[in-house]
Design a protein around this motif. Structure first.
Motif, PDB file in Angstrom:
ATOM      1  N   CYS A  60       0.831  -1.210   0.000  1.00 46.92           N
ATOM      2  CA  CYS A  60       0.000   0.000   0.000  1.00 46.92           C
ATOM      3  C   CYS A  60       0.863   1.256   0.000  1.00 46.92           C
ATOM      4  CB  CYS A  60      -0.921   0.009   1.216  1.00 46.92           C
ATOM      5  SG  CYS A  60      -2.314  -1.135   1.099  1.00 46.92           S
ATOM      6  N   ALA A  63       2.301   1.762  -3.521  1.00 47.91           N
ATOM      7  CA  ALA A  63       1.269   2.230  -4.455  1.00 47.91           C
ATOM      8  C   ALA A  63       0.914   3.687  -4.170  1.00 47.91           C
ATOM      9  CB  ALA A  63       0.025   1.350  -4.338  1.00 47.91           C
ATOM     10  N   TYR A  64       0.751   4.001  -2.914  1.00 50.85           N
ATOM     11  CA  TYR A  64       0.402   5.358  -2.490  1.00 50.85           C
ATOM     12  C   TYR A  64       1.479   6.359  -2.912  1.00 50.85           C
ATOM     13  CZ  TYR A  64       0.648   9.004   1.166  1.00 50.85           C
ATOM     14  OH  TYR A  64       0.785  10.169   1.856  1.00 50.85           O
ATOM     15  N   LEU A  67       1.456   6.901  -6.744  1.00 53.11           N
ATOM     16  CA  LEU A  67       0.301   7.684  -7.186  1.00 53.11           C
ATOM     17  C   LEU A  67       0.412   9.150  -6.761  1.00 53.11           C
ATOM     18  CD1 LEU A  67      -2.486   5.082  -6.542  1.00 53.11           C
ATOM     19  CD2 LEU A  67      -1.911   6.108  -8.741  1.00 53.11           C
ATOM     20  N   LEU A 101      -6.653   4.298   2.165  1.00 52.57           N
ATOM     21  CA  LEU A 101      -6.075   3.169   1.448  1.00 52.57           C
ATOM     22  C   LEU A 101      -5.594   2.113   2.445  1.00 52.57           C
ATOM     23  CD1 LEU A 101      -3.707   3.615  -1.572  1.00 52.57           C
ATOM     24  CD2 LEU A 101      -3.225   1.907   0.135  1.00 52.57           C
ATOM     25  N   ALA A 145     -11.108   6.627  -3.998  1.00 55.93           N
ATOM     26  CA  ALA A 145      -9.998   5.999  -4.725  1.00 55.93           C
ATOM     27  C   ALA A 145      -9.085   5.254  -3.757  1.00 55.93           C
ATOM     28  CB  ALA A 145      -9.209   7.043  -5.507  1.00 55.93           C
ATOM     29  N   ILE A 149      -8.338   1.283  -4.006  1.00 54.39           N
ATOM     30  CA  ILE A 149      -6.966   0.782  -4.175  1.00 54.39           C
ATOM     31  C   ILE A 149      -6.590  -0.121  -3.007  1.00 54.39           C
ATOM     32  CG2 ILE A 149      -4.527   1.463  -4.294  1.00 54.39           C
ATOM     33  CD1 ILE A 149      -5.650   4.110  -5.664  1.00 54.39           C
TER      34      ILE A 149
END
Length: 160
Positions: A60, A63-64, A67, A101, A145, A149
């Protein structure tokens, strides 16, 4: 409209302090405490769940970070005069909500091992998501979002 309405809660000091506390706990403290508590209470039985949560937390975070770096969306309080910042942000950008998230991902993984905790964890995840909008740090789309995710990462980890 929704961001402005939810941010209006900041006019009430008890609610401001409540949502600041939820956001602060959702910054990892709640989840790390949960992992530690599981290990203390359940010993070796909790190791697979805690390792799974830790691995999902790393995924996570990656990915965070990717992004956030790619989208560079300003926070609501920075572009909408009607929205006040109720807390200091952890970074410069809004999309996606990292708190949400992680909260959704940790909730899904922990609840898969301990279904009896799903209600409490789900409620805390929902409050964490709401806190980010109330505090003027995220738009509802950032939170949605982040939830999608986080849910996707958790689901993928359970599939693997």
């Amino acid at each position: 409209w929704l961001s402005v309405r939810m941010n209006g809660v900041l006019r009430y000091p008890p609610l401001l302090h409540f949502f600041r506390a939820v956001s602060w706990l959702g910054n990892g403290i709640f989840w790390y405490s949960l992992m530690l508590t599981l290990l203390v209470q359940r010993g070796n039985e909790a190791v697979p769940a805690v390792l799974h949560m830790a691995a999902v937390g790393v995924a996570c975070t990656l990915a965070y970070a990717l992004l956030k770096r790619g989208t560079v969306r300003p926070r609501p309080y920075q572009v909408m005069p009607a929205i006040a910042a109720g807390a200091l942000p952890l970074d410069a950008y809004s999309f996606p909500s990292g708190h949400t998230l992680h909260a959704v991902a940790f909730t899904i993984v922990a609840a898969s091992y301990y279904p009896g905790h799903a209600g409490l964890l789900g409620a805390f995840a929902a409050l964490t998501a709401a806190s980010r909008i109330v505090l003027g740090l995220h738009y509802p789309s950032d939170v949605l979002a982040g939830a999608a995710i986080g849910g996707g990462i958790a689901a993928a980890s359970l599939w693997v």
